[in-house]
Motif scaffolding. Structure first.
Motif, short mmCIF file in Angstrom:
data_model
loop_
_atom_site.label_atom_id
_atom_site.label_comp_id
_atom_site.label_asym_id
_atom_site.label_seq_id
_atom_site.Cartn_x
_atom_site.Cartn_y
_atom_site.Cartn_z
N HIS A 107 36.36 45.80 31.74
CA HIS A 107 37.02 44.66 32.38
C HIS A 107 36.48 44.50 33.79
O HIS A 107 36.23 45.49 34.49
CB HIS A 107 38.54 44.85 32.45
CG HIS A 107 39.20 43.80 33.27
ND1 HIS A 107 39.44 42.53 32.79
CD2 HIS A 107 39.62 43.80 34.55
CE1 HIS A 107 40.00 41.81 33.74
NE2 HIS A 107 40.12 42.55 34.83
N THR A 108 36.30 43.26 34.21
CA THR A 108 35.93 42.96 35.59
C THR A 108 36.62 41.68 36.03
O THR A 108 36.80 40.75 35.23
CB THR A 108 34.40 42.81 35.76
OG1 THR A 108 34.12 42.49 37.12
CG2 THR A 108 33.82 41.72 34.86
N ASP A 109 36.99 41.64 37.29
CA ASP A 109 37.57 40.42 37.87
C ASP A 109 36.49 39.41 38.22
O ASP A 109 36.79 38.28 38.59
CB ASP A 109 38.38 40.76 39.12
CG ASP A 109 39.64 41.54 38.79
OD1 ASP A 109 40.15 41.39 37.65
OD2 ASP A 109 40.11 42.31 39.65
N ARG A 110 35.21 39.82 38.11
CA ARG A 110 34.09 38.91 38.41
C ARG A 110 33.78 37.97 37.25
O ARG A 110 32.89 37.13 37.35
CB ARG A 110 32.85 39.72 38.79
CG ARG A 110 33.03 40.48 40.11
CD ARG A 110 31.77 41.23 40.53
NE ARG A 110 30.57 40.45 40.37
CZ ARG A 110 29.50 40.85 39.66
NH1 ARG A 110 29.49 42.02 39.06
NH2 ARG A 110 28.44 40.08 39.56
N ALA A 111 34.48 38.14 36.14
CA ALA A 111 34.34 37.26 34.98
C ALA A 111 35.75 36.80 34.59
O ALA A 111 36.74 37.45 34.95
CB ALA A 111 33.68 37.99 33.82
N LEU A 144 34.19 29.23 32.14
CA LEU A 144 35.35 29.34 33.02
C LEU A 144 34.89 29.89 34.36
O LEU A 144 34.08 30.82 34.40
CB LEU A 144 36.39 30.28 32.43
CG LEU A 144 37.20 29.77 31.24
CD1 LEU A 144 38.01 30.90 30.61
CD2 LEU A 144 38.12 28.63 31.66
N VAL A 145 35.43 29.36 35.44
CA VAL A 145 35.12 29.86 36.78
C VAL A 145 36.09 31.00 37.06
O VAL A 145 37.31 30.79 37.07
CB VAL A 145 35.25 28.74 37.83
CG1 VAL A 145 34.99 29.28 39.22
CG2 VAL A 145 34.33 27.58 37.48
N PRO A 146 35.58 32.24 37.25
CA PRO A 146 36.47 33.40 37.39
C PRO A 146 37.48 33.28 38.53
O PRO A 146 38.62 33.69 38.37
CB PRO A 146 35.52 34.57 37.64
CG PRO A 146 34.21 34.12 37.14
CD PRO A 146 34.18 32.63 37.29
N SER A 147 37.08 32.72 39.66
CA SER A 147 37.96 32.68 40.82
C SER A 147 39.15 31.73 40.63
O SER A 147 40.20 31.93 41.25
CB SER A 147 37.18 32.28 42.08
OG SER A 147 36.60 31.00 41.90
N THR A 148 39.00 30.73 39.77
CA THR A 148 40.07 29.74 39.59
C THR A 148 40.66 29.74 38.19
O THR A 148 41.76 29.22 37.99
CB THR A 148 39.55 28.33 39.88
OG1 THR A 148 38.55 27.99 38.90
CG2 THR A 148 38.97 28.21 41.29
N GLY A 149 39.91 30.25 37.22
CA GLY A 149 40.34 30.19 35.83
C GLY A 149 40.17 28.80 35.23
O GLY A 149 40.55 28.56 34.09
#
Length: 128
Positions: free
Chosen positions: A8-12, A37-42
């Protein structure tokens, strides 16, 4: 039975269903399909096929890197397109991201993709 590890990563983008971004097992990383999907905004990136493909491959690279793999260690991808007429434009971006590395690949036109996106790509990579 071999041991598996959830990656898992928060960068994806986080998984939007009952699955993992990737699973490491037996020296391989099995990365789930990524959509734009843009990771920072979802939020979905709703650009053309090339913009969507860039985002998908950035997301995929982030998942691979979270396990120590990279696009250069990918051995197989599957590309799902909403419209096979966009193959050439997708392929241009795909080639930019993979450079001289040429993993095995299947490309199929899907009847529909999650959230009505134009492209989804999954991958299998070797782990370091």
């Amino acid at each position: 039975m071999s041991e598996t590890t959830v990656v898992h990563t928060d960068r994806a983008p986080r998984a939007i269903g009952p699955y993992s971004q990737a699973i490491a097992a037996g020296g391989f990383l099995f990365a789930s399909g990524q959509i734009p999907l843009v990771p920072s905004t979802g939020e979905l990136l709703r650009g053309d096929i090339q913009e969507q493909t860039h985002q998908v491959l950035r997301n995929l690279a982030a998942v691979l890197e979270a396990s120590g793999a990279s696009l250069s260690t990918v051995v197989k991808t599957t590309v799902f397109l909403a419209d096979m007429g966009e193959f050439a434009a997708m392929n241009e971006v795909y080639a930019e991201h993979f450079g001289d590395h040429r993993p095995a690949r299947s490309t199929v036109q899907a009847g529909a993709l999650p959230r009505n996106v134009s492209v989804e790509i999954d991958a299998i990579a070797l782990l370091p």
